[in-house]
Design an enzyme around this catalytic site. Structure first.
Site, PDB file in Angstrom:
ATOM      1  N   CYS A 102      -0.571   7.389  -0.132  1.00  0.00           N
ATOM      2  CA  CYS A 102       0.050   6.216  -0.744  1.00  0.00           C
ATOM      3  C   CYS A 102       1.564   6.217  -0.521  1.00  0.00           C
ATOM      4  CB  CYS A 102      -0.205   6.210  -2.249  1.00  0.00           C
ATOM      5  SG  CYS A 102      -1.905   5.909  -2.728  1.00  0.00           S
ATOM      6  N   GLU A 109       3.971   5.839  -2.662  1.00  0.00           N
ATOM      7  CA  GLU A 109       4.727   6.610  -3.653  1.00  0.00           C
ATOM      8  C   GLU A 109       4.764   8.080  -3.271  1.00  0.00           C
ATOM      9  OE1 GLU A 109       2.270   4.455  -4.091  1.00  0.00           O
ATOM     10  OE2 GLU A 109       2.212   3.627  -6.122  1.00  0.00           O
ATOM     11  N   CYS A 163      -1.141   9.204  -7.569  1.00  0.00           N
ATOM     12  CA  CYS A 163       0.327   9.115  -7.501  1.00  0.00           C
ATOM     13  C   CYS A 163       0.954   9.372  -8.873  1.00  0.00           C
ATOM     14  CB  CYS A 163       0.757   7.758  -6.960  1.00  0.00           C
ATOM     15  SG  CYS A 163       0.403   7.575  -5.196  1.00  0.00           S
TER      16      CYS A 163
HETATM   17  N1  THU Z   1      -1.913   2.385  -2.176  1.00  0.00           N
HETATM   18  C1  THU Z   1      -0.630   2.849  -2.285  1.00  0.00           C
HETATM   19  O1  THU Z   1       0.084   2.990  -1.285  1.00  0.00           O
HETATM   20  N2  THU Z   1      -0.175   3.155  -3.526  1.00  0.00           N
HETATM   21  C2  THU Z   1      -0.913   3.081  -4.667  1.00  0.00           C
HETATM   22  O2  THU Z   1      -0.486   3.562  -5.695  1.00  0.00           O
HETATM   23  C3  THU Z   1      -2.192   2.384  -4.641  1.00  0.00           C
HETATM   24  C4  THU Z   1      -2.815   2.216  -3.301  1.00  0.00           C
HETATM   25  C5  THU Z   1      -2.431   2.057  -0.834  1.00  0.00           C
HETATM   26  C6  THU Z   1      -3.544   2.954  -0.354  1.00  0.00           C
HETATM   27  C7  THU Z   1      -4.247   2.069   0.647  1.00  0.00           C
HETATM   28  O3  THU Z   1      -3.618   2.239   1.914  1.00  0.00           O
HETATM   29  C8  THU Z   1      -3.969   0.652   0.152  1.00  0.00           C
HETATM   30  O4  THU Z   1      -2.963   0.760  -0.828  1.00  0.00           O
HETATM   31  C9  THU Z   1      -5.174  -0.034  -0.450  1.00  0.00           C
HETATM   32  O5  THU Z   1      -5.774   0.746  -1.432  1.00  0.00           O
END
Ligand code: THU
Length: 135
Positions: A53, A55, A93
């Site tokens: 993710c 974060e 995260c």
């Molecule tokens: N995702 C993030 O980057 N941060 C989060 O806290 C929630 C989800 C991303 C993971 C994935 O690549 C996309 O969002 C869809 O779930």
């Protein structure tokens, strides 16, 4: 560093997302106690599970560079990079934030081009398991 400046950096980071599977581009900007900012984006993987993710990308970059004291993070995301509502940090995260951040760590969840919600890590992860629980 104002909230607005941090938010602008999260939006900039969103453009770096590698999200060929979900199409959801996510950006984060992490403010360190000394004023340094680290940007992160989501980095997906064909096996799905290894996806990182936005974060955590920002936090891991900062920790690698020797930072462990963080003040705030701004997060935004949306399909094809279009922000239509807030993109709250996932549970993994939140737990990674817990490793390094106190209850008053601030999370700015960007709602749309002009709006954002402000909350703390204590709001997002009550009754949490932290390094304090293991000594
Ligand atoms: N995702 C993030 O980057 N941060 C989060 O806290 C929630 C989800 C991303 C993971 C994935 O690549 C996309 O969002 C869809 O779930």
């Amino acid at each position: 560093m104002t909230a607005e400046n941090l938010i602008a950096l999260a939006k900039e980071a969103m453009q770096k997302a590698y999200a060929p599977y979900s199409g959801y581009k996510v950006g984060a900007a992490l403010l360190c106690a000394d004023g340094t900012v680290y940007q992160g984006c989501n980095i997906e993987n064909a096996a799905f599970g290894p996806t990182n993710c936005a974060e955590r990308t920002a936090i891991f970059k900062a920790v690698y560079d020797g930072h462990r004291d963080f003040t705030a993070i701004a997060v935004c995301g949306g399909k094809d990079g279009v922000i239509t509502g807030s993109f709250p940090p996932c549970g993994v995260c939140r737990q990674v934030m817990r490793e390094f951040c106190e209850d008053d760590f601030i999370i700015y969840m960007i709602d749309a081009d002009v709006g954002y919600k402000t909350c703390t890590l204590a709001d997002l992860l009550p009754y949490s398991f932290s390094p304090k629980n293991i000594g």
